[in-house]
Design a protein around this motif. Structure first.
Motif, short mmCIF file in Angstrom:
data_model
loop_
_atom_site.label_atom_id
_atom_site.label_comp_id
_atom_site.label_asym_id
_atom_site.label_seq_id
_atom_site.Cartn_x
_atom_site.Cartn_y
_atom_site.Cartn_z
N ARG A 52 0.83 -1.21 0.00
CA ARG A 52 0.00 0.00 0.00
C ARG A 52 0.86 1.26 0.00
NH1 ARG A 52 -4.27 1.22 4.75
NH2 ARG A 52 -4.16 3.45 4.56
N THR A 53 1.96 1.23 0.76
CA THR A 53 2.85 2.39 0.83
C THR A 53 3.56 2.59 -0.52
OG1 THR A 53 3.19 2.01 3.19
CG2 THR A 53 4.79 3.40 2.06
N ILE A 54 4.05 1.52 -1.12
CA ILE A 54 4.73 1.62 -2.42
C ILE A 54 3.77 2.16 -3.47
CG2 ILE A 54 5.80 0.27 -4.27
CD1 ILE A 54 7.61 0.78 -1.85
N LEU A 55 2.56 1.63 -3.51
CA LEU A 55 1.58 2.11 -4.49
C LEU A 55 1.22 3.56 -4.25
CD1 LEU A 55 -0.84 -0.95 -4.75
CD2 LEU A 55 0.83 -0.16 -6.45
N SER A 56 1.12 3.96 -2.98
CA SER A 56 0.80 5.34 -2.65
C SER A 56 1.93 6.28 -3.09
CB SER A 56 0.56 5.46 -1.15
OG SER A 56 0.41 6.80 -0.78
N LEU A 57 3.18 5.87 -2.86
CA LEU A 57 4.31 6.70 -3.25
C LEU A 57 4.43 6.81 -4.77
CD1 LEU A 57 7.00 5.55 -0.65
CD2 LEU A 57 5.72 7.71 -0.70
N ARG A 58 4.13 5.72 -5.47
CA ARG A 58 4.18 5.76 -6.95
C ARG A 58 3.09 6.64 -7.52
NH1 ARG A 58 5.26 -0.61 -8.22
NH2 ARG A 58 7.43 -0.61 -7.54
N SER A 59 1.92 6.64 -6.93
CA SER A 59 0.83 7.46 -7.46
C SER A 59 1.06 8.95 -7.18
CB SER A 59 -0.51 7.01 -6.88
OG SER A 59 -0.56 7.31 -5.50
N ARG A 60 1.81 9.28 -6.16
CA ARG A 60 2.10 10.68 -5.83
C ARG A 60 3.17 11.27 -6.75
NH1 ARG A 60 2.16 10.56 0.77
NH2 ARG A 60 -0.01 9.93 0.99
N SER A 61 4.04 10.42 -7.29
CA SER A 61 5.14 10.94 -8.12
C SER A 61 4.81 10.95 -9.59
CB SER A 61 6.40 10.13 -7.90
OG SER A 61 6.21 8.78 -8.17
#
Length: 159
Positions: A150-159
């Motif tokens: 969830r954290t990896i997906l969240s960070l990818r969607s923010r960048s």
């Protein structure tokens, strides 16, 4: 460990692991199951720490205190997660907190049952505490993986 303790440990492990046949597929049911696992894991880890520290004149009283502390630990885990969600990490939901607490109560019930099965004359038994800790660590693995994804997906969607 007597025969009944072993049977109860195996049954508890099967009960807790049953919802996770294929937990890598992130669905709504998996999210609920991860909340239950997080609560059970938190309760078992708190119980593992509390068990050697609680001294009482009866096995039942000790078991009740340790199980209660474990369920309280699950509530703290659920509340902390919902506070993180409130801070922007996700959507805070009461149902998530209740599912986490349900996992803690389930694990607390198992802790109580296993702790009362301990022979009455046995003093300083730390073995069952290690079992609680080991199960708590194993149950937190899928939860940790879910948070990582969830954290990896969240960070990818923010960048």
């Amino acid at each position: 460990m007597n025969r009944y303790s072993g049977i109860l440990i195996v049954c508890t492990a099967l009960l807790l692991a049953a919802p996770f046949q294929g937990w890598a597929e992130q669905t709504a049911d998996t999210s609920a199951a991860l909340h239950v696992l997080a609560g059970a894991s938190g309760a078992l880890l708190v119980s593992a720490v509390a068990y050697p520290l609680v001294e009482s004149d009866s096995n039942r009283r000790t078991a009740a205190v340790v199980a209660g502390l474990g369920a309280g630990g699950a509530f703290v885990v659920g509340l902390a997660k919902e506070l993180l969600d409130l801070g922007g990490w996700g959507e805070p939901e009461l149902s998530d907190l209740l599912l986490t607490l349900a996992g803690g109560v389930l694990a607390g019930t198992a802790v109580y049952a296993l702790s009362t099965l301990r022979p009455a004359g046995e003093e300083g038994n730390l073995g069952i505490s290690a079992v609680y800790g080991a199960f708590g660590l194993v149950l937190c693995l899928p939860v940790g993986e879910g948070l990582y994804r969830r954290t990896i997906l969240s960070l990818r969607s923010r960048s």
